[in-house]
Design a protein around this motif. Structure first.
Motif, PDB file in Angstrom:
ATOM      1  N   ILE A 287       0.841  -1.204   0.000  1.00  0.00           N
ATOM      2  CA  ILE A 287       0.000   0.000   0.000  1.00  0.00           C
ATOM      3  C   ILE A 287       0.871   1.247   0.000  1.00  0.00           C
ATOM      4  N   GLY A 288       0.776   2.018  -1.067  1.00  0.00           N
ATOM      5  CA  GLY A 288       1.508   3.279  -1.184  1.00  0.00           C
ATOM      6  C   GLY A 288       0.629   4.443  -0.757  1.00  0.00           C
ATOM      7  N   GLU A 289       0.995   5.621  -1.214  1.00  0.00           N
ATOM      8  CA  GLU A 289       0.305   6.821  -0.752  1.00  0.00           C
ATOM      9  C   GLU A 289      -0.799   7.259  -1.725  1.00  0.00           C
ATOM     10  N   ALA A 290      -0.397   7.788  -2.846  1.00  0.00           N
ATOM     11  CA  ALA A 290      -1.359   8.331  -3.803  1.00  0.00           C
ATOM     12  C   ALA A 290      -0.695   8.383  -5.167  1.00  0.00           C
ATOM     13  N   PRO A 291      -1.489   8.403  -6.227  1.00  0.00           N
ATOM     14  CA  PRO A 291      -0.896   8.517  -7.563  1.00  0.00           C
ATOM     15  C   PRO A 291      -0.171   9.846  -7.731  1.00  0.00           C
ATOM     16  N   GLY A 292       0.910   9.825  -8.455  1.00  0.00           N
ATOM     17  CA  GLY A 292       1.567  11.050  -8.892  1.00  0.00           C
ATOM     18  C   GLY A 292       1.162  11.327 -10.336  1.00  0.00           C
ATOM     19  N   ARG A 293       1.933  12.183 -10.991  1.00  0.00           N
ATOM     20  CA  ARG A 293       1.580  12.578 -12.353  1.00  0.00           C
ATOM     21  C   ARG A 293       1.552  11.383 -13.324  1.00  0.00           C
ATOM     22  N   ASP A 294       2.585  10.557 -13.246  1.00  0.00           N
ATOM     23  CA  ASP A 294       2.667   9.429 -14.187  1.00  0.00           C
ATOM     24  C   ASP A 294       1.540   8.427 -13.950  1.00  0.00           C
ATOM     25  N   GLU A 295       1.278   8.166 -12.659  1.00  0.00           N
ATOM     26  CA  GLU A 295       0.232   7.201 -12.317  1.00  0.00           C
ATOM     27  C   GLU A 295      -1.147   7.725 -12.732  1.00  0.00           C
ATOM     28  N   ASP A 296      -1.356   9.029 -12.531  1.00  0.00           N
ATOM     29  CA  ASP A 296      -2.631   9.649 -12.906  1.00  0.00           C
ATOM     30  C   ASP A 296      -2.846   9.534 -14.416  1.00  0.00           C
TER      31      ASP A 296
ATOM     32  N   ARG B 108      -2.333   3.515 -13.477  1.00  0.00           N
ATOM     33  CA  ARG B 108      -1.730   2.382 -12.742  1.00  0.00           C
ATOM     34  C   ARG B 108      -0.835   2.921 -11.630  1.00  0.00           C
ATOM     35  N   PRO B 109      -0.793   2.226 -10.471  1.00  0.00           N
ATOM     36  CA  PRO B 109       0.050   2.698  -9.384  1.00  0.00           C
ATOM     37  C   PRO B 109       1.537   2.445  -9.648  1.00  0.00           C
ATOM     38  N   PHE B 110       2.369   3.270  -9.068  1.00  0.00           N
ATOM     39  CA  PHE B 110       3.829   3.070  -9.063  1.00  0.00           C
ATOM     40  C   PHE B 110       4.417   2.763 -10.451  1.00  0.00           C
ATOM     41  N   VAL B 111       4.194   3.678 -11.380  1.00  0.00           N
ATOM     42  CA  VAL B 111       4.804   3.521 -12.707  1.00  0.00           C
ATOM     43  C   VAL B 111       5.857   4.602 -12.993  1.00  0.00           C
TER      44      VAL B 111
ATOM     45  N   ARG C 208       9.095   7.264 -11.332  1.00  0.00           N
ATOM     46  CA  ARG C 208      10.450   6.977 -10.817  1.00  0.00           C
ATOM     47  C   ARG C 208      10.410   6.154  -9.533  1.00  0.00           C
ATOM     48  N   ALA C 209       9.512   6.521  -8.613  1.00  0.00           N
ATOM     49  CA  ALA C 209       9.397   5.752  -7.367  1.00  0.00           C
ATOM     50  C   ALA C 209       8.988   4.308  -7.680  1.00  0.00           C
ATOM     51  N   GLY C 210       8.132   4.154  -8.659  1.00  0.00           N
ATOM     52  CA  GLY C 210       7.690   2.814  -9.042  1.00  0.00           C
ATOM     53  C   GLY C 210       8.818   1.976  -9.631  1.00  0.00           C
TER      54      GLY C 210
ATOM     55  N   THR D 159      -1.495  -1.267  -4.332  1.00  0.00           N
ATOM     56  CA  THR D 159      -2.502  -0.208  -4.401  1.00  0.00           C
ATOM     57  C   THR D 159      -2.027   0.987  -3.587  1.00  0.00           C
ATOM     58  N   ASN D 160      -2.861   1.998  -3.468  1.00  0.00           N
ATOM     59  CA  ASN D 160      -2.534   3.206  -2.721  1.00  0.00           C
ATOM     60  C   ASN D 160      -3.651   3.535  -1.745  1.00  0.00           C
ATOM     61  N   VAL D 161      -3.328   4.373  -0.756  1.00  0.00           N
ATOM     62  CA  VAL D 161      -4.360   4.864   0.162  1.00  0.00           C
ATOM     63  C   VAL D 161      -5.417   5.652  -0.619  1.00  0.00           C
TER      64      VAL D 161
ATOM     65  N   PHE E 254      10.237   2.359   4.440  1.00  0.00           N
ATOM     66  CA  PHE E 254      10.412   3.666   3.816  1.00  0.00           C
ATOM     67  C   PHE E 254       9.777   3.652   2.427  1.00  0.00           C
ATOM     68  N   HIS E 255       9.165   4.763   2.079  1.00  0.00           N
ATOM     69  CA  HIS E 255       8.582   4.901   0.744  1.00  0.00           C
ATOM     70  C   HIS E 255       9.706   5.041  -0.293  1.00  0.00           C
ATOM     71  N   PRO E 256       9.575   4.389  -1.444  1.00  0.00           N
ATOM     72  CA  PRO E 256      10.639   4.528  -2.453  1.00  0.00           C
ATOM     73  C   PRO E 256      10.903   5.978  -2.868  1.00  0.00           C
TER      74      PRO E 256
HETATM   75  N1  URA Z   1       3.886   7.010  -4.934  1.00  0.00           N
HETATM   76  C1  URA Z   1       2.881   6.322  -4.351  1.00  0.00           C
HETATM   77  O1  URA Z   1       2.744   6.297  -3.140  1.00  0.00           O
HETATM   78  N2  URA Z   1       2.051   5.660  -5.130  1.00  0.00           N
HETATM   79  C2  URA Z   1       2.152   5.633  -6.454  1.00  0.00           C
HETATM   80  O2  URA Z   1       1.340   4.982  -7.081  1.00  0.00           O
HETATM   81  C3  URA Z   1       3.205   6.360  -7.033  1.00  0.00           C
HETATM   82  C4  URA Z   1       4.059   7.036  -6.259  1.00  0.00           C
END
Ligand code: URA
Length: 193
Positions: free
Chosen positions: A50-59, A63-66, A68-70, A91-93, A164-166
């Motif tokens: 479980i991550g936090e929230a979509p960023g620009r790329d994910e939005d 798809r989640p984590f696609v 740089r962090a992904g 997934t994300n919160v 830690f979050h990536p």
């Molecule tokens: N960071 C997150 O927590 N979730 C994502 O999907 C992308 C970056």
């Protein structure tokens, strides 16, 4: 959150949950987002991340984590022989990108929490991995990732590992050493159960 709880509970499959979230009109974040970012990976996997929230790329991709962090997350999983496609479910919160990637507010986390709880119930993973403070806040009601990370939390009915979050590791590469230890701890749990 009561409405969210009702519609989340009514969903008896991941498809239904995704549709219910897509139809949920009580969160402002939805208006500013291009896509609902629901999940990725294997719903049968033993590990749910479980991550936090979509960023620009994910939005953009839905798809989640696609971004740089992904990409770093993929390498972290790879290091303990977990593949994104087969061995984890991600997934994300929050399913919608907050404006300018600001931190989600407590009321937004609270509003959407019933969906996250139902998501975990439907996937029934063996272990949960929480990436960063926001997911610890949402799932455990605790913050302080520096203190929480690397220790199995027994607050729920399944083992939970905060890490830690990536995105944090991209900013603080010296913390990767600790993240590596946490990944080995996760691997050991999977091998031992
Ligand atoms: N960071 C997150 O927590 N979730 C994502 O999907 C992308 C970056």
């Amino acid at each position: 959150a009561d409405i969210a709880r009702q519609v989340a509970k009514a969903a008896t499959s991941l498809e239904q949950l995704q549709a219910a979230m897509g139809a949920f009109e009580h969160c402002e974040l939805k208006k500013g987002a291009r896509n609902l970012v629901f999940a990725d990976g294997n719903p049968e996997a033993r590990v749910m991340i479980i991550g936090e929230a979509p960023g620009r790329d994910e939005d953009r991709e839905g798809r989640p984590f696609v971004g740089r962090a992904g990409q770093l997350l993929d390498r972290m999983l790879d290091a303990i022989d977990l593949s994104r496609e087969n061995s984890v479910y991600i997934t994300n919160v929050l399913p919608w990108r907050p404006p300018q990637n600001r931190d989600p507010r407590p009321d937004e986390i609270g509003m959407l929490k019933p969906f996250l709880e139902r998501h975990v119930e439907l996937v029934k993973p063996d272990v949960l991995v929480l990436m960063g403070n926001i997911s610890c806040q949402a799932v455990l009601g605790k913050r302080g990732i520096t203190r929480l990370r690397g220790k199995w939390d027994a607050a729920l009915t399944l083992p939970v590992m905060p890490m830690f979050h990536p995105a944090y590791l991209l900013r603080q590469p010296q913390a990767k050493r600790l993240a590596w230890a946490d990944l080995l701890e996760l691997k050991a749990k999977l091998m031992g159960s």
